[in-house]
Design a protein around this motif. Structure first.
Motif, PDB file in Angstrom:
ATOM      1  N   LEU A 101       0.831  -1.199   0.000  1.00 22.46           N
ATOM      2  CA  LEU A 101       0.000   0.000   0.000  1.00 22.46           C
ATOM      3  C   LEU A 101       0.868   1.252   0.000  1.00 22.46           C
ATOM      4  N   ALA A 102       1.937   1.244   0.804  1.00 21.62           N
ATOM      5  CA  ALA A 102       2.826   2.408   0.850  1.00 21.62           C
ATOM      6  C   ALA A 102       3.435   2.675  -0.521  1.00 21.62           C
ATOM      7  N   ALA A 103       3.874   1.622  -1.196  1.00 22.20           N
ATOM      8  CA  ALA A 103       4.482   1.787  -2.513  1.00 22.20           C
ATOM      9  C   ALA A 103       3.470   2.303  -3.530  1.00 22.20           C
ATOM     10  N   ALA A 104       2.234   1.802  -3.464  1.00 21.75           N
ATOM     11  CA  ALA A 104       1.207   2.257  -4.398  1.00 21.75           C
ATOM     12  C   ALA A 104       0.866   3.726  -4.176  1.00 21.75           C
ATOM     13  N   MET A 105       0.777   4.135  -2.916  1.00 22.61           N
ATOM     14  CA  MET A 105       0.507   5.547  -2.622  1.00 22.61           C
ATOM     15  C   MET A 105       1.641   6.427  -3.134  1.00 22.61           C
ATOM     16  N   THR A 106       2.876   5.954  -2.981  1.00 24.27           N
ATOM     17  CA  THR A 106       4.018   6.730  -3.439  1.00 24.27           C
ATOM     18  C   THR A 106       4.054   6.806  -4.956  1.00 24.27           C
TER      19      THR A 106
END
Length: 310
Positions: A101-106
């Motif tokens: 999720l963190a990577a997708a948001m970034t």
């Protein structure tokens, strides 16, 4: 006898799941992820550690668009670190479970920081302290505006952090679990938007007891994803979570992708000041996601059902 043995086995598995998650904490000295943790193009990650107010070490990871410089390990208090999403894991899990999720948001242009809660114990969630640790990380990064977000009990910590930090522009919860009335009390005093994604009632989300938190807020919106189980809100999850949680059978990959897309859109909406249109805008193309209208705040004297968990 068989039922008692099953319960004991379930508790043992929960503890094992928690311990295995904590053992996956990243090496604070390692500036890059391992090959097995490949990231989308355009996403850079660094790792660091800061001290909790209790003295234990908070391992954290910072996800930033690759074109933007990663923040130094020690950010001066006068530095304007811009906008951040501080993203928390669930009870006895680890930041490894929030990596996707963190990577997708970034990849969507946001700067995200995850952390391992070092104060949790199998017998004590320590949600208030976890919230303080989230705020400490935002301060460490020199954040100017913050979206506090989290999964399960991490969502409860995010809510408590958002309630206490003047830099917060909103709170995002993922299959929130309430306990001891902490979330309801925080929601009643929250003066910023509360957005949430929720799945089906299961044993691991305390039969959806997080709904009482949304009912207590004057500015809350929640999108319910039919067929989604608790483990679908982790990315990646693991076999132990799926074994312990009585999640519904479904197309996990599609549901998880949906959750990630909706969560990224929610974080963006909070930072853009468009939380009021988030549910209606995404529901039009949700493909099975249903949006609840804004819930009315419950009178302070109302009895709100719900129990602990996370």
């Amino acid at each position: 006898m068989h039922r008692s043995a099953t319960r004991l086995a379930t508790v043992a598995l929960l503890l094992l799941a928690g311990c295995s998650g904590l053992l996956l904490r990243p090496d604070a000295a390692g500036p890059t992820p391992t090959p097995s943790e490949s990231l989308p193009a355009g996403v850079a990650v660094t790792a660091g550690q800061l001290a909790s107010s209790t003295g234990c070490g908070l391992d954290y990871r910072v996800f930033v668009p690759a074109a933007a410089p990663a923040p130094p390990r020690a950010v001066p208090k006068t530095n304007d670190g811009g906008d951040w999403v501080i993203l928390a894991h669930g009870f006895l899990r680890s930041q490894q479970r929030m990596r996707g999720l963190a990577a997708a948001m970034t990849a969507d242009g946001l700067r995200v920081a995850t952390l391992d809660f070092c104060n949790q114990r199998p017998w004590a969630g320590r949600h208030v302290q976890n919230a303080q640790d989230m705020v400490a990380l935002a301060r460490h990064l020199g954040a100017r505006r913050v979206v506090y977000a989290g999964f399960s009990a991490g969502g409860l910590a995010a809510l408590l952090a958002g309630r206490s930090d003047m830099r917060a522009v909103g709170v995002l919860t993922l299959d929130l679990v309430e306990t001891q009335g902490l979330g309801v009390r925080a929601a009643r005093g929250l003066d910023k938007p509360l957005l949430g994604l929720a799945g089906e009632p299961t044993n691991c989300n305390a039969l959806d007891n997080g709904r009482t938190v949304f009912q207590a807020s004057v500015d809350a919106r929640v999108q319910r994803i039919p067929g989604a189980g608790h483990c679908d809100f982790e990315a990646p999850t693991d076999a132990l979570c799926e074994l312990v949680c009585a999640d519904p059978d479904g197309t996990e990959g599609a549901q998880r992708a949906q959750i990630i897309a909706r969560a990224a859109a929610a974080a963006r909406a909070l930072l853009d000041g468009e939380a009021g249109t988030w549910a209606s805008a995404t529901d039009a193309a949700a493909g099975g996601v249903t949006a609840d209208p804004r819930m009315r705040r419950q009178p302070h004297g109302s009895a709100l059902p719900g129990s602990g968990g996370g």
